[in-house]
Scaffold this motif. Structure first.
Motif, PDB file in Angstrom:
ATOM      1  N   ASN A   1       0.962  -1.116   0.000  1.00  0.00           N
ATOM      2  CA  ASN A   1      -0.483   0.172   0.267  1.00  0.00           C
ATOM      3  C   ASN A   1       1.102   1.198   0.695  1.00  0.00           C
ATOM      4  OD1 ASN A   1      -1.696   1.851   0.797  1.00  0.00           O
ATOM      5  ND2 ASN A   1      -3.255   0.459   2.075  1.00  0.00           N
ATOM      6  N   PRO A   2       0.720   1.945  -1.527  1.00  0.00           N
ATOM      7  CA  PRO A   2       1.572   3.278  -0.958  1.00  0.00           C
ATOM      8  C   PRO A   2       1.163   4.451  -0.414  1.00  0.00           C
ATOM      9  CG  PRO A   2       0.011   3.003  -3.389  1.00  0.00           C
ATOM     10  CD  PRO A   2       0.094   1.849  -2.275  1.00  0.00           C
ATOM     11  N   LEU A   3       0.392   4.211   0.390  1.00  0.00           N
ATOM     12  CA  LEU A   3      -0.550   5.046   1.387  1.00  0.00           C
ATOM     13  C   LEU A   3      -0.115   5.542   2.920  1.00  0.00           C
ATOM     14  CD1 LEU A   3      -3.074   6.597  -0.526  1.00  0.00           C
ATOM     15  CD2 LEU A   3      -1.132   7.290  -0.631  1.00  0.00           C
ATOM     16  N   ARG A   4      -1.107   3.742   2.963  1.00  0.00           N
ATOM     17  CA  ARG A   4      -0.376   4.036   4.812  1.00  0.00           C
ATOM     18  C   ARG A   4       0.274   1.937   4.921  1.00  0.00           C
ATOM     19  NH1 ARG A   4      -4.809   7.125   3.397  1.00  0.00           N
ATOM     20  NH2 ARG A   4      -5.388   5.352   2.367  1.00  0.00           N
ATOM     21  N   SER A   5       1.492   2.570   6.163  1.00  0.00           N
ATOM     22  CA  SER A   5       2.233   1.395   6.333  1.00  0.00           C
ATOM     23  C   SER A   5       1.473   0.037   7.808  1.00  0.00           C
ATOM     24  CB  SER A   5       3.383   1.577   6.959  1.00  0.00           C
ATOM     25  OG  SER A   5       4.158   2.369   6.462  1.00  0.00           O
ATOM     26  N   ALA A   6       0.061   0.076   7.758  1.00  0.00           N
ATOM     27  CA  ALA A   6      -1.235  -0.510   8.872  1.00  0.00           C
ATOM     28  C   ALA A   6      -1.385   0.003   9.018  1.00  0.00           C
ATOM     29  CB  ALA A   6      -0.066  -0.006  10.047  1.00  0.00           C
TER      30      ALA A   6
ATOM     31  N   PHE B   1       7.122   2.561  -2.627  1.00  0.00           N
ATOM     32  CA  PHE B   1       6.389   3.340  -1.639  1.00  0.00           C
ATOM     33  C   PHE B   1       5.617   2.626  -0.463  1.00  0.00           C
ATOM     34  CE2 PHE B   1       6.196   3.937  -6.211  1.00  0.00           C
ATOM     35  CZ  PHE B   1       6.820   5.022  -6.767  1.00  0.00           C
ATOM     36  N   ARG B   2       5.800   4.112   0.288  1.00  0.00           N
ATOM     37  CA  ARG B   2       5.023   3.743   1.545  1.00  0.00           C
ATOM     38  C   ARG B   2       4.684   4.204   2.116  1.00  0.00           C
ATOM     39  NH1 ARG B   2       8.477   0.241   5.892  1.00  0.00           N
ATOM     40  NH2 ARG B   2       6.908   0.777   6.960  1.00  0.00           N
ATOM     41  N   ASP B   3       3.702   5.441   2.949  1.00  0.00           N
ATOM     42  CA  ASP B   3       3.519   5.984   3.754  1.00  0.00           C
ATOM     43  C   ASP B   3       3.379   7.338   3.013  1.00  0.00           C
ATOM     44  OD1 ASP B   3       2.778   4.841   6.306  1.00  0.00           O
ATOM     45  OD2 ASP B   3       5.041   4.542   5.968  1.00  0.00           O
ATOM     46  N   GLY B   4       2.933   7.232   1.322  1.00  0.00           N
ATOM     47  CA  GLY B   4       3.202   8.332   0.845  1.00  0.00           C
ATOM     48  C   GLY B   4       4.139   8.980  -0.068  1.00  0.00           C
ATOM     49  N   GLY B   5       5.010   8.091  -0.432  1.00  0.00           N
ATOM     50  CA  GLY B   5       5.628   8.752  -1.093  1.00  0.00           C
ATOM     51  C   GLY B   5       7.629   7.143  -1.281  1.00  0.00           C
ATOM     52  N   ALA B   6       8.567   7.776  -1.599  1.00  0.00           N
ATOM     53  CA  ALA B   6       9.326   6.570  -1.633  1.00  0.00           C
ATOM     54  C   ALA B   6       9.741   6.419  -0.670  1.00  0.00           C
ATOM     55  CB  ALA B   6      10.512   6.718  -3.231  1.00  0.00           C
ATOM     56  N   TRP B   7      10.498   5.083  -0.036  1.00  0.00           N
ATOM     57  CA  TRP B   7      11.033   5.099   1.626  1.00  0.00           C
ATOM     58  C   TRP B   7      11.998   4.952   1.595  1.00  0.00           C
ATOM     59  CZ3 TRP B   7      12.957   0.394   3.419  1.00  0.00           C
ATOM     60  CH2 TRP B   7      12.790  -0.514   2.428  1.00  0.00           C
ATOM     61  N   GLY B   8      12.924   4.653   0.257  1.00  0.00           N
ATOM     62  CA  GLY B   8      14.973   4.409   0.765  1.00  0.00           C
ATOM     63  C   GLY B   8      14.807   2.763  -0.341  1.00  0.00           C
ATOM     64  N   GLY B   9      13.291   2.285   0.196  1.00  0.00           N
ATOM     65  CA  GLY B   9      14.162   0.877  -0.935  1.00  0.00           C
ATOM     66  C   GLY B   9      12.970   0.533  -1.887  1.00  0.00           C
ATOM     67  N   LEU B  10      13.656  -0.910  -2.124  1.00  0.00           N
ATOM     68  CA  LEU B  10      13.017  -1.495  -3.392  1.00  0.00           C
ATOM     69  C   LEU B  10      12.023  -2.224  -3.290  1.00  0.00           C
ATOM     70  CD1 LEU B  10      16.130  -2.486  -5.256  1.00  0.00           C
ATOM     71  CD2 LEU B  10      14.562  -0.504  -5.904  1.00  0.00           C
ATOM     72  N   SER B  11      11.299  -3.012  -1.415  1.00  0.00           N
ATOM     73  CA  SER B  11      10.219  -3.551  -1.114  1.00  0.00           C
ATOM     74  C   SER B  11       9.886  -3.568   0.313  1.00  0.00           C
ATOM     75  CB  SER B  11      10.885  -4.952  -1.532  1.00  0.00           C
ATOM     76  OG  SER B  11       9.448  -6.207  -1.246  1.00  0.00           O
ATOM     77  N   ALA B  12       9.204  -2.618   0.428  1.00  0.00           N
ATOM     78  CA  ALA B  12       8.594  -2.271   1.871  1.00  0.00           C
ATOM     79  C   ALA B  12       7.850  -3.804   2.404  1.00  0.00           C
ATOM     80  CB  ALA B  12       7.263  -1.109   2.359  1.00  0.00           C
ATOM     81  N   ARG B  13       7.210  -4.433   1.094  1.00  0.00           N
ATOM     82  CA  ARG B  13       6.440  -5.381   1.570  1.00  0.00           C
ATOM     83  C   ARG B  13       7.773  -6.432   2.055  1.00  0.00           C
ATOM     84  NH1 ARG B  13       5.001 -11.073  -0.629  1.00  0.00           N
ATOM     85  NH2 ARG B  13       3.045 -11.634  -0.049  1.00  0.00           N
TER      86      ARG B  13
END
Length: 373
Positions: A125-130, A202-214
């Motif tokens: 989810n690119p907008l919400r992490s939880a 993407f997570r929490d509305g933008g790029a998080w600095g990595g390639l797989s938040a999942r």
């Protein structure tokens, strides 16, 4: 494992609205998803290969994916959807199963568009992490969560999207020791394999600095692999689980790789299925893990194949798979394509990041002013 493999794919998709915004558990209603699924065909023959489930939500190859809420007496009172899952029947070759997925995805795309929704393959989810349970879990739900490690961490899947790539080998034994060894082998290899699929930058509305938040959030608390045993067989105790009892006869002997990100192109699933086939046929690789190496997965999630150690592990796995698949040109062609991806340090997340830098809307994130160089 020995002999020919059979294959199935379970593919989760997020949904975008006509205006490009993400329809997730904060805004997507079950009635919206149900209206789409209701228009898609139901084939009773699917039930030979696909489990329906207690709530009856999974009657078709397409179904609402999400989180069920129950009252104190165990009655289903709410369903929070995160998207739609597509499941194929079990097929005898890789092209057949990916072709089936493409057809069912096309059907879903056409029907969903009439309802103002559009499938999107992205790993997180690119907008919400939880996803938080509101109201908090009641006594019945807490008791259900205590039933297995996967029930306890089920809320994590509400912000992730991925495939289950399923393989079975009818000519191989399906006893608990053989199956657990196959699952432990892929669990050990998982951090070197998953970067090929990364699609969640993407997570929490933008790029998080990595390639797989999942991968960073999910793998470790949840399994990389599950193997399915006959209900009469003992399960291996681990947290997260490695073994599970089959719910229908067709699941016995199934090896389910769960750690890849959702891929936008089914051709990549085909390549990954060939890779898994070769690794399960291989008899040389020594590593085994009952549970995923969470720290190594988190490391892989940041730089993927740009990390020299991760890339070396991916190359070693690919070499072993290719040796095990000698004389099978279709599998080997797919492995050659994967080798090119490794050499280019390539994954779907890089395309998503490039599109974001160009300023256009991407993956449910709004358009932005391109970065000035």
């Amino acid at each position: 494992m020995r002999g020919a493999a059979r294959y199935g794919i379970e593919h989760e998709v997020a949904l975008l609205r006509d205006d490009g915004t993400l329809a997730d558990f904060t805004s997507l209603r079950y009635s919206e998803v149900a209206a789409i699924v209701d228009e898609l065909p139901e084939d009773p023959a699917d039930r030979r290969d696909l489990r329906i489930g207690d709530a009856g939500i999974r009657r078709k190859r397409w179904y609402a994916e999400g989180f069920e809420r129950f009252d104190d007496d165990g009655r289903l009172v709410r369903f929070d959807p995160k998207g739609i899952e597509i499941r194929t029947r079990i097929h005898d070759d890789v092209d057949a199963v990916t072709g089936a997925l493409e057809r069912d995805l096309s059907s879903l795309t056409g029907v969903a568009a009439r309802h103002g929704l559009h499938p999107l393959a992205i790993g997180f989810n690119p907008l919400r992490s939880a996803y938080r349970l509101e109201p908090p879990a009641n006594a019945f739900e807490l008791a259900a969560q205590a039933g297995s490690p996967e029930e306890r961490t089920a809320h994590l899947h509400m912000v992730t999207y991925g495939p289950d790539l399923n393989l079975s080998f009818p000519d191989s034994p399906s006893d608990p020791a053989t199956m657990a060894d196959a699952g432990a082998k892929l669990t050990h290899l998982s951090p070197y394999l998953v970067p090929l699929s990364f699609s969640s930058p993407f997570r929490d509305g933008g790029a998080w600095g990595g390639l797989s938040a999942r991968t960073a959030v999910r793998t470790g608390p949840r399994p990389a692999v599950l193997v399915y045993l006959d209900p009469s067989d003992p399960l291996q105790v681990s947290d997260p689980s490695l073994t599970r009892h089959a719910g229908i006869p067709a699941e016995v002997g199934r090896i389910e790789f769960k750690a890849f990100d959702a891929c936008p192109d089914p051709a990549l699933y085909a390549e990954l299925l060939s890779l898994l086939t070769g690794l399960l046929r291989d008899t040389t690789l020594p590593g085994r893990r009952t549970t995923p190496d969470a720290a190594l997965h988190r490391r892989a999630a940041v730089d993927g194949l740009h990390d020299a150690g991760i890339r070396a592990g991916a190359c070693a796995a690919l070499d072993a798979a290719a040796d095990a698949l000698r004389g099978e040109p279709e599998h080997l062609d797919r492995l050659r394509s994967l080798r090119g991806r490794i050499e280019r340090r390539e994954c779907p997340a890089q395309d998503l990041l490039a599109r974001r830098r160009r300023g256009g809307p991407v993956a449910g994130l709004p358009a932005r002013t391109p970065a000035i160089r």
